[in-house]
Write a protein that holds these residues in place. Structure first.
Motif, mmCIF file in Angstrom:
data_model
loop_
_atom_site.group_PDB
_atom_site.id
_atom_site.type_symbol
_atom_site.label_atom_id
_atom_site.label_comp_id
_atom_site.label_asym_id
_atom_site.label_seq_id
_atom_site.Cartn_x
_atom_site.Cartn_y
_atom_site.Cartn_z
ATOM 1 N N ASP A 46 12.477 10.331 -7.814
ATOM 2 C CA ASP A 46 13.610 10.344 -6.656
ATOM 3 C C ASP A 46 14.435 11.047 -6.930
ATOM 4 O OD1 ASP A 46 15.067 9.409 -4.695
ATOM 5 O OD2 ASP A 46 15.747 7.672 -5.830
ATOM 6 N N ALA A 74 18.734 11.316 -5.816
ATOM 7 C CA ALA A 74 19.720 10.756 -6.566
ATOM 8 C C ALA A 74 20.601 11.454 -7.080
ATOM 9 C CB ALA A 74 19.142 9.711 -7.581
ATOM 10 N N LYS A 75 20.231 12.920 -7.479
ATOM 11 C CA LYS A 75 20.886 13.830 -8.207
ATOM 12 C C LYS A 75 21.313 14.854 -7.483
ATOM 13 C CE LYS A 75 17.492 16.520 -10.170
ATOM 14 N NZ LYS A 75 16.635 17.035 -11.365
ATOM 15 N N HIS A 119 23.914 16.211 -4.620
ATOM 16 C CA HIS A 119 25.019 15.554 -4.186
ATOM 17 C C HIS A 119 25.402 16.267 -2.785
ATOM 18 C CE1 HIS A 119 25.468 13.809 -7.960
ATOM 19 N NE2 HIS A 119 25.560 14.849 -8.780
ATOM 20 N N SER A 140 20.682 15.818 1.959
ATOM 21 C CA SER A 140 20.356 14.268 2.156
ATOM 22 C C SER A 140 19.005 14.183 2.365
ATOM 23 C CB SER A 140 21.262 13.578 3.068
ATOM 24 O OG SER A 140 21.293 14.221 4.452
#
Length: 440
Positions: free
Chosen positions: A200, A203-204, A206, A209
Protein backbone atom coordinates in the motif's frame (compact mmCIF):
# COMPACT_ATOMS: atom_id res chain seq x y z
CA UNK A 1 25.92 11.80 -105.44
CA UNK A 2 27.91 8.85 -103.99
CA UNK A 3 29.71 9.32 -100.72
CA UNK A 4 33.46 8.65 -100.65
CA UNK A 5 34.57 5.38 -99.08
CA UNK A 6 36.47 6.98 -96.23
CA UNK A 7 33.61 9.23 -95.23
CA UNK A 8 31.08 6.31 -95.39
CA UNK A 9 33.26 4.19 -93.11
CA UNK A 10 33.60 7.04 -90.69
CA UNK A 11 29.87 7.60 -90.87
CA UNK A 12 29.14 3.92 -90.15
CA UNK A 13 31.63 3.93 -87.33
CA UNK A 14 29.99 6.95 -85.82
CA UNK A 15 26.58 5.29 -86.03
CA UNK A 16 27.89 2.17 -84.31
CA UNK A 17 29.55 4.17 -81.59
CA UNK A 18 26.39 6.20 -81.02
CA UNK A 19 24.33 3.00 -80.80
CA UNK A 20 26.79 1.52 -78.31
CA UNK A 21 26.64 4.68 -76.26
CA UNK A 22 22.84 4.62 -76.34
CA UNK A 23 22.74 0.99 -75.21
CA UNK A 24 25.27 1.63 -72.46
CA UNK A 25 23.38 4.71 -71.42
CA UNK A 26 20.13 2.74 -71.27
CA UNK A 27 21.82 0.01 -69.27
CA UNK A 28 23.32 2.56 -66.93
CA UNK A 29 19.95 4.22 -66.39
CA UNK A 30 18.29 0.84 -65.81
CA UNK A 31 21.03 -0.13 -63.37
CA UNK A 32 20.74 3.16 -61.55
CA UNK A 33 16.97 2.73 -61.40
CA UNK A 34 17.32 -0.76 -59.91
CA UNK A 35 19.96 0.46 -57.48
CA UNK A 36 17.74 3.36 -56.56
CA UNK A 37 14.79 1.07 -55.96
CA UNK A 38 16.89 -1.21 -53.77
CA UNK A 39 18.25 1.75 -51.84
CA UNK A 40 14.77 3.17 -51.35
CA UNK A 41 13.53 -0.23 -50.26
CA UNK A 42 16.34 -0.61 -47.74
CA UNK A 43 15.84 2.90 -46.48
CA UNK A 44 12.13 2.35 -46.08
CA UNK A 45 12.74 -0.89 -44.23
CA UNK A 46 15.18 0.77 -41.85
CA UNK A 47 13.37 4.09 -41.49
CA UNK A 48 11.42 4.67 -38.26
CA UNK A 49 7.78 5.29 -39.00
CA UNK A 50 5.89 7.21 -36.37
CA UNK A 51 3.28 4.92 -34.83
CA UNK A 52 1.06 7.93 -34.15
CA UNK A 53 0.09 8.06 -37.81
CA UNK A 54 -2.29 5.45 -39.29
CA UNK A 55 0.22 4.55 -42.00
CA UNK A 56 3.01 3.95 -39.52
CA UNK A 57 1.09 2.07 -36.88
CA UNK A 58 2.95 -1.05 -35.70
CA UNK A 59 1.35 -4.44 -36.25
CA UNK A 60 0.06 -6.47 -33.28
CA UNK A 61 2.04 -10.06 -32.40
CA UNK A 62 1.31 -13.45 -30.55
CA UNK A 63 2.23 -13.91 -27.06
CA UNK A 64 4.70 -16.40 -27.11
CA UNK A 65 5.42 -15.79 -30.55
CA UNK A 66 9.14 -15.12 -29.95
CA UNK A 67 9.52 -17.35 -26.88
CA UNK A 68 10.35 -20.61 -28.50
CA UNK A 69 13.20 -23.06 -28.67
CA UNK A 70 11.18 -25.81 -30.29
CA UNK A 71 13.99 -26.69 -32.69
CA UNK A 72 16.82 -26.75 -30.18
CA UNK A 73 17.10 -30.56 -30.34
CA UNK A 74 17.41 -30.70 -34.11
CA UNK A 75 20.87 -31.11 -35.68
CA UNK A 76 22.52 -27.79 -36.30
CA UNK A 77 23.38 -26.71 -39.82
CA UNK A 78 25.87 -24.22 -41.04
CA UNK A 79 24.91 -21.44 -43.44
CA UNK A 80 26.67 -23.18 -46.32
CA UNK A 81 24.72 -26.38 -45.74
CA UNK A 82 21.42 -24.51 -45.59
CA UNK A 83 22.15 -22.74 -48.85
CA UNK A 84 23.36 -25.98 -50.38
CA UNK A 85 20.20 -27.81 -49.32
CA UNK A 86 17.99 -25.04 -50.69
CA UNK A 87 19.86 -25.02 -53.97
CA UNK A 88 19.48 -28.78 -54.27
CA UNK A 89 15.73 -28.51 -53.80
CA UNK A 90 15.45 -25.89 -56.52
CA UNK A 91 17.58 -27.89 -58.92
CA UNK A 92 15.63 -31.06 -58.17
CA UNK A 93 12.35 -29.38 -59.06
CA UNK A 94 13.70 -27.86 -62.29
CA UNK A 95 16.30 -30.24 -63.70
CA UNK A 96 15.62 -33.48 -61.86
CA UNK A 97 16.80 -35.65 -64.72
CA UNK A 98 20.23 -34.03 -64.99
CA UNK A 99 20.66 -34.04 -61.24
CA UNK A 100 19.99 -37.76 -61.00
CA UNK A 101 22.70 -38.40 -63.60
CA UNK A 102 25.16 -36.26 -61.67
CA UNK A 103 24.33 -38.12 -58.48
CA UNK A 104 25.06 -41.45 -60.15
CA UNK A 105 28.43 -40.17 -61.37
CA UNK A 106 29.29 -38.84 -57.91
CA UNK A 107 28.34 -42.16 -56.33
CA UNK A 108 30.64 -44.05 -58.67
CA UNK A 109 33.56 -41.66 -58.05
CA UNK A 110 33.20 -41.51 -54.28
CA UNK A 111 32.96 -45.24 -53.78
CA UNK A 112 30.76 -47.06 -51.21
CA UNK A 113 28.82 -44.93 -48.80
CA UNK A 114 26.65 -45.47 -45.79
CA UNK A 115 22.96 -46.06 -46.09
CA UNK A 116 22.01 -42.67 -44.66
CA UNK A 117 24.24 -40.86 -47.19
CA UNK A 118 22.81 -42.85 -50.11
CA UNK A 119 19.30 -42.01 -49.00
CA UNK A 120 20.19 -38.33 -48.74
CA UNK A 121 21.44 -38.36 -52.34
CA UNK A 122 18.73 -40.46 -53.91
CA UNK A 123 15.82 -38.89 -52.03
CA UNK A 124 15.12 -35.36 -50.79
CA UNK A 125 18.36 -33.58 -49.77
CA UNK A 126 18.85 -33.48 -46.01
CA UNK A 127 21.58 -32.54 -43.58
CA UNK A 128 24.20 -35.25 -43.30
CA UNK A 129 25.50 -34.20 -39.91
CA UNK A 130 23.84 -35.35 -36.73
CA UNK A 131 22.24 -38.65 -35.75
CA UNK A 132 19.51 -38.62 -38.43
CA UNK A 133 18.18 -36.43 -41.23
CA UNK A 134 15.94 -33.53 -40.24
CA UNK A 135 13.05 -34.73 -42.39
CA UNK A 136 12.86 -38.00 -40.47
CA UNK A 137 12.44 -36.26 -37.11
CA UNK A 138 8.66 -36.11 -36.94
CA UNK A 139 7.01 -35.22 -33.61
CA UNK A 140 5.41 -38.12 -31.83
CA UNK A 141 1.60 -37.86 -31.78
CA UNK A 142 0.07 -36.75 -28.52
CA UNK A 143 -1.61 -40.12 -28.01
CA UNK A 144 1.73 -41.95 -28.29
CA UNK A 145 3.73 -39.71 -25.97
CA UNK A 146 4.43 -40.85 -22.43
CA UNK A 147 1.94 -39.56 -19.88
CA UNK A 148 3.30 -36.40 -18.31
CA UNK A 149 1.94 -34.88 -15.15
CA UNK A 150 0.48 -31.54 -16.19
CA UNK A 151 -0.13 -30.16 -12.76
CA UNK A 152 -0.58 -26.45 -12.29
CA UNK A 153 1.87 -24.22 -10.50
CA UNK A 154 -0.25 -24.46 -7.36
CA UNK A 155 0.32 -28.19 -7.16
CA UNK A 156 -3.02 -29.41 -8.48
CA UNK A 157 -3.44 -32.88 -9.92
CA UNK A 158 -2.65 -33.55 -13.55
CA UNK A 159 -5.15 -34.43 -16.29
CA UNK A 160 -4.72 -38.15 -15.76
CA UNK A 161 -5.48 -37.83 -12.04
CA UNK A 162 -8.57 -35.57 -12.00
CA UNK A 163 -11.95 -36.74 -13.31
CA UNK A 164 -13.31 -34.65 -16.13
CA UNK A 165 -9.88 -33.24 -16.93
CA UNK A 166 -8.95 -32.28 -20.48
CA UNK A 167 -5.46 -32.00 -21.85
CA UNK A 168 -5.27 -28.62 -23.61
CA UNK A 169 -1.59 -29.01 -24.50
CA UNK A 170 -2.32 -30.48 -27.90
CA UNK A 171 -0.29 -29.91 -31.02
CA UNK A 172 -1.60 -27.00 -33.06
CA UNK A 173 -0.93 -25.77 -36.55
CA UNK A 174 0.09 -22.40 -35.13
CA UNK A 175 3.80 -22.76 -34.39
CA UNK A 176 3.74 -19.63 -32.23
CA UNK A 177 1.35 -21.22 -29.74
CA UNK A 178 4.33 -23.05 -28.17
CA UNK A 179 2.17 -25.84 -26.80
CA UNK A 180 5.27 -27.89 -25.96
CA UNK A 181 6.43 -25.25 -23.49
CA UNK A 182 3.15 -23.64 -22.41
CA UNK A 183 3.01 -25.48 -19.10
CA UNK A 184 6.56 -24.50 -18.18
CA UNK A 185 6.02 -20.90 -19.31
CA UNK A 186 2.95 -20.34 -17.15
CA UNK A 187 4.52 -22.17 -14.24
CA UNK A 188 7.44 -19.77 -14.51
CA UNK A 189 5.07 -16.81 -14.61
CA UNK A 190 3.32 -18.01 -11.46
CA UNK A 191 6.67 -18.13 -9.69
CA UNK A 192 7.54 -14.65 -10.95
CA UNK A 193 4.35 -13.31 -9.39
CA UNK A 194 5.71 -13.96 -5.93
CA UNK A 195 8.75 -11.80 -6.69
CA UNK A 196 6.71 -8.64 -7.45
CA UNK A 197 4.32 -7.96 -4.57
CA UNK A 198 2.90 -4.44 -4.32
CA UNK A 199 2.31 -2.86 -0.94
CA UNK A 200 0.00 0.00 0.00
CA UNK A 201 2.38 2.67 -1.26
CA UNK A 202 -0.18 5.49 -1.25
CA UNK A 203 0.28 5.73 2.51
CA UNK A 204 3.67 7.37 1.99
CA UNK A 205 2.72 9.44 -1.07
CA UNK A 206 1.87 12.91 0.21
CA UNK A 207 1.41 14.81 -3.04
CA UNK A 208 -0.55 12.29 -5.13
CA UNK A 209 -3.73 10.31 -4.47
CA UNK A 210 -5.66 7.30 -5.73
CA UNK A 211 -7.80 9.54 -7.92
CA UNK A 212 -4.70 11.05 -9.55
CA UNK A 213 -3.44 7.58 -10.30
CA UNK A 214 -6.82 6.70 -11.85
CA UNK A 215 -6.64 9.78 -14.08
CA UNK A 216 -3.11 8.83 -15.14
CA UNK A 217 -4.13 5.27 -16.07
CA UNK A 218 -7.14 6.57 -17.99
CA UNK A 219 -4.75 8.76 -19.99
CA UNK A 220 -2.39 5.82 -20.55
CA UNK A 221 -5.28 3.83 -22.05
CA UNK A 222 -5.84 6.64 -24.56
CA UNK A 223 -2.14 6.65 -25.41
CA UNK A 224 -2.25 2.90 -26.02
CA UNK A 225 -5.15 3.37 -28.41
CA UNK A 226 -3.66 6.34 -30.27
CA UNK A 227 -0.31 4.64 -30.79
CA UNK A 228 -2.01 1.28 -31.50
CA UNK A 229 0.16 -0.47 -28.93
CA UNK A 230 -0.51 -3.97 -27.67
CA UNK A 231 -2.48 -4.52 -24.50
CA UNK A 232 0.56 -6.18 -22.95
CA UNK A 233 2.37 -2.85 -23.24
CA UNK A 234 -0.41 -1.06 -21.38
CA UNK A 235 -0.57 -3.61 -18.55
CA UNK A 236 3.20 -3.68 -18.13
CA UNK A 237 3.41 0.13 -18.12
CA UNK A 238 0.87 0.33 -15.29
CA UNK A 239 2.87 -2.27 -13.36
CA UNK A 240 6.03 -0.23 -13.83
CA UNK A 241 4.30 2.88 -12.47
CA UNK A 242 3.08 1.02 -9.37
CA UNK A 243 6.43 -0.59 -8.60
CA UNK A 244 8.25 2.69 -9.08
CA UNK A 245 5.84 4.65 -6.85
CA UNK A 246 6.19 1.93 -4.24
CA UNK A 247 9.85 2.90 -3.81
CA UNK A 248 9.99 6.59 -4.72
CA UNK A 249 7.98 9.51 -3.37
CA UNK A 250 6.56 11.39 -6.35
CA UNK A 251 5.34 14.95 -6.85
CA UNK A 252 2.12 15.49 -8.79
CA UNK A 253 3.81 17.52 -11.53
CA UNK A 254 6.02 14.51 -12.33
CA UNK A 255 3.25 11.90 -12.38
CA UNK A 256 2.53 12.23 -16.10
CA UNK A 257 6.25 12.06 -16.84
CA UNK A 258 6.43 8.78 -14.94
CA UNK A 259 3.44 7.40 -16.84
CA UNK A 260 4.74 8.35 -20.30
CA UNK A 261 8.22 7.02 -19.47
CA UNK A 262 6.69 3.75 -18.25
CA UNK A 263 4.91 3.37 -21.61
CA UNK A 264 8.20 4.08 -23.38
CA UNK A 265 10.00 1.35 -21.42
CA UNK A 266 7.14 -1.13 -21.86
CA UNK A 267 7.04 -0.38 -25.59
CA UNK A 268 10.72 -1.22 -25.92
CA UNK A 269 10.06 -4.47 -24.08
CA UNK A 270 6.87 -5.53 -25.88
CA UNK A 271 6.62 -3.79 -29.24
CA UNK A 272 8.45 -4.56 -32.46
CA UNK A 273 8.26 -0.92 -33.48
CA UNK A 274 8.08 1.28 -30.35
CA UNK A 275 7.12 4.95 -30.65
CA UNK A 276 9.78 7.64 -30.84
CA UNK A 277 10.78 9.80 -27.90
CA UNK A 278 9.42 12.82 -29.75
CA UNK A 279 6.01 11.14 -29.83
CA UNK A 280 5.97 10.88 -26.05
CA UNK A 281 7.02 14.50 -25.70
CA UNK A 282 4.18 15.43 -28.04
CA UNK A 283 1.48 13.54 -26.12
CA UNK A 284 2.62 15.28 -22.94
CA UNK A 285 1.93 18.62 -24.71
CA UNK A 286 5.64 19.48 -24.48
CA UNK A 287 5.36 19.76 -20.73
CA UNK A 288 8.70 17.99 -20.35
CA UNK A 289 12.04 18.21 -22.10
CA UNK A 290 13.79 15.37 -23.88
CA UNK A 291 16.48 15.24 -21.21
CA UNK A 292 13.84 14.86 -18.49
CA UNK A 293 12.27 11.88 -20.24
CA UNK A 294 15.61 10.14 -20.72
CA UNK A 295 16.63 10.88 -17.14
CA UNK A 296 13.35 9.44 -15.84
CA UNK A 297 13.85 6.33 -17.97
CA UNK A 298 17.25 5.74 -16.39
CA UNK A 299 15.82 6.44 -12.94
CA UNK A 300 12.97 3.94 -13.31
CA UNK A 301 15.24 1.20 -14.67
CA UNK A 302 17.78 1.67 -11.89
CA UNK A 303 15.07 1.75 -9.24
CA UNK A 304 13.62 -1.54 -10.53
CA UNK A 305 17.10 -3.05 -11.02
CA UNK A 306 16.31 -3.48 -14.73
CA UNK A 307 13.99 -6.37 -13.81
CA UNK A 308 10.86 -5.41 -15.73
CA UNK A 309 9.61 -8.83 -16.82
CA UNK A 310 6.61 -8.57 -14.52
CA UNK A 311 3.72 -11.05 -14.97
CA UNK A 312 0.49 -9.35 -16.04
CA UNK A 313 -3.11 -10.56 -15.87
CA UNK A 314 -3.71 -10.13 -19.59
CA UNK A 315 -1.44 -13.07 -20.48
CA UNK A 316 -3.45 -15.56 -18.43
CA UNK A 317 -6.85 -14.79 -19.96
CA UNK A 318 -6.23 -16.44 -23.33
CA UNK A 319 -5.09 -19.65 -21.63
CA UNK A 320 -8.22 -19.74 -19.49
CA UNK A 321 -10.38 -19.17 -22.57
CA UNK A 322 -8.64 -22.13 -24.21
CA UNK A 323 -9.48 -24.30 -21.22
CA UNK A 324 -13.17 -23.37 -21.35
CA UNK A 325 -13.51 -23.36 -25.17
CA UNK A 326 -15.36 -20.03 -25.18
CA UNK A 327 -15.74 -17.67 -28.10
CA UNK A 328 -13.89 -14.41 -28.63
CA UNK A 329 -16.75 -12.32 -27.27
CA UNK A 330 -16.57 -13.96 -23.85
CA UNK A 331 -12.80 -13.58 -23.78
CA UNK A 332 -13.12 -9.90 -24.71
CA UNK A 333 -15.62 -9.39 -21.90
CA UNK A 334 -13.11 -10.84 -19.44
CA UNK A 335 -10.45 -8.52 -20.85
CA UNK A 336 -12.76 -5.54 -20.42
CA UNK A 337 -13.34 -6.39 -16.75
CA UNK A 338 -9.62 -6.90 -16.25
CA UNK A 339 -8.72 -3.59 -17.90
CA UNK A 340 -11.19 -1.74 -15.69
CA UNK A 341 -9.14 -2.83 -12.68
CA UNK A 342 -6.03 -1.08 -13.98
CA UNK A 343 -7.23 2.34 -12.86
CA UNK A 344 -8.52 1.04 -9.53
CA UNK A 345 -5.88 1.24 -6.82
CA UNK A 346 -7.74 -1.33 -4.71
CA UNK A 347 -6.67 -4.09 -7.12
CA UNK A 348 -2.94 -3.37 -7.35
CA UNK A 349 -2.13 -5.88 -4.60
CA UNK A 350 -3.96 -8.76 -6.29
CA UNK A 351 -1.93 -11.41 -8.05
CA UNK A 352 -2.14 -11.27 -11.82
CA UNK A 353 -3.19 -14.91 -12.19
CA UNK A 354 -5.92 -14.69 -9.53
CA UNK A 355 -7.23 -11.42 -10.95
CA UNK A 356 -7.37 -12.92 -14.44
CA UNK A 357 -9.11 -16.05 -13.17
CA UNK A 358 -11.73 -13.97 -11.32
CA UNK A 359 -12.39 -11.75 -14.34
CA UNK A 360 -12.83 -14.82 -16.52
CA UNK A 361 -15.09 -16.48 -13.95
CA UNK A 362 -17.35 -13.42 -13.87
CA UNK A 363 -17.42 -13.25 -17.67
CA UNK A 364 -18.58 -16.87 -17.80
CA UNK A 365 -21.44 -16.10 -15.44
CA UNK A 366 -22.41 -12.88 -17.23
CA UNK A 367 -22.62 -14.71 -20.57
CA UNK A 368 -24.00 -17.88 -18.94
CA UNK A 369 -21.73 -20.08 -21.03
CA UNK A 370 -20.28 -22.44 -18.48
CA UNK A 371 -18.88 -23.02 -15.03
CA UNK A 372 -15.49 -23.43 -13.38
CA UNK A 373 -14.54 -26.87 -14.69
CA UNK A 374 -11.85 -29.23 -13.37
CA UNK A 375 -9.76 -28.23 -16.39
CA UNK A 376 -9.89 -24.57 -15.37
CA UNK A 377 -9.17 -25.52 -11.78
CA UNK A 378 -6.09 -27.47 -12.82
CA UNK A 379 -4.57 -25.01 -15.27
CA UNK A 380 -5.40 -21.88 -13.26
CA UNK A 381 -4.42 -23.29 -9.88
CA UNK A 382 -7.56 -21.87 -8.21
CA UNK A 383 -10.75 -23.51 -7.05
CA UNK A 384 -13.99 -21.69 -7.68
CA UNK A 385 -14.39 -20.95 -3.97
CA UNK A 386 -11.01 -19.19 -3.98
CA UNK A 387 -12.38 -16.61 -6.41
CA UNK A 388 -15.79 -15.81 -4.89
CA UNK A 389 -14.68 -12.79 -2.87
CA UNK A 390 -12.82 -11.18 -5.75
CA UNK A 391 -15.64 -11.97 -8.21
CA UNK A 392 -18.11 -10.07 -6.00
CA UNK A 393 -15.83 -7.03 -5.91
CA UNK A 394 -15.46 -7.10 -9.68
CA UNK A 395 -19.21 -7.28 -10.19
CA UNK A 396 -19.63 -4.33 -7.84
CA UNK A 397 -17.06 -2.42 -9.88
CA UNK A 398 -19.03 -3.10 -13.06
CA UNK A 399 -22.37 -2.21 -11.54
CA UNK A 400 -21.39 0.95 -9.66
CA UNK A 401 -18.90 3.05 -11.57
CA UNK A 402 -16.67 4.75 -9.06
CA UNK A 403 -14.91 6.91 -11.63
CA UNK A 404 -17.82 7.84 -13.87
CA UNK A 405 -15.84 10.64 -15.55
CA UNK A 406 -12.99 8.34 -16.60
CA UNK A 407 -14.52 6.55 -19.57
CA UNK A 408 -11.53 5.62 -21.71
CA UNK A 409 -11.85 1.88 -21.03
CA UNK A 410 -15.63 1.76 -21.36
CA UNK A 411 -15.57 3.83 -24.55
CA UNK A 412 -12.88 1.58 -25.96
CA UNK A 413 -14.81 -1.64 -25.31
CA UNK A 414 -18.09 -0.12 -26.51
CA UNK A 415 -16.77 -0.29 -30.07
CA UNK A 416 -17.97 -3.02 -32.39
CA UNK A 417 -14.40 -4.25 -32.82
CA UNK A 418 -14.58 -5.36 -29.16
CA UNK A 419 -18.11 -6.76 -29.62
CA UNK A 420 -19.51 -3.84 -27.56
CA UNK A 421 -18.89 -5.90 -24.43
CA UNK A 422 -19.01 -2.76 -22.27
CA UNK A 423 -22.76 -2.70 -22.88
CA UNK A 424 -23.25 -6.22 -21.50
CA UNK A 425 -25.86 -6.21 -18.67
CA UNK A 426 -24.32 -6.72 -15.27
CA UNK A 427 -25.48 -9.31 -12.76
CA UNK A 428 -27.57 -8.34 -9.79
CA UNK A 429 -25.63 -8.78 -6.57
CA UNK A 430 -28.26 -11.10 -5.05
CA UNK A 431 -28.44 -13.12 -8.25
CA UNK A 432 -24.67 -13.42 -8.26
CA UNK A 433 -24.81 -14.82 -4.73
CA UNK A 434 -27.18 -17.56 -5.88
CA UNK A 435 -25.00 -18.28 -8.92
CA UNK A 436 -21.91 -18.62 -6.76
CA UNK A 437 -23.68 -20.93 -4.32
CA UNK A 438 -24.78 -23.16 -7.18
CA UNK A 439 -21.19 -23.30 -8.45
CA UNK A 440 -19.87 -24.99 -5.32
Amino acid sequence: MPVPRGSRAAHDKGLRSSKVQAVESARGEAGRAVDGQEADKEENSQAKRSPSSPQGAPKKRSAFGDLTNAHQNQPTQSKKEVVKGTAKKVLRSTVAHDLSKNNEINLKKSGPKSLSEEDSVSSEPTVKEGPMPVQEEEPMPVQERPSVERASAAGQAGPSEMPGMENIEKAEEDLYANTEYAKEIFKYMRKREEMFPISDYMAKQHDISKDMRAILVDWMVEVQENFELTHETLYLAVKLVDHYLMQVVCLRDKLQLIGSTAILIASKFEERCPPCIDDFLYICDDAYQREELLSMEINILHTLNFDINIPIAYRFLRRFAKCAHVNMETLTLARFICELTLQEYDYVQERASKLAASCFFLALKMKNVGKWTPTLECYSGYRSTDLFSLVKRLNFLLTYQRHDKLKAVRTKYSHEIFFEVAKTPTLDMLKLEDVLKSSV
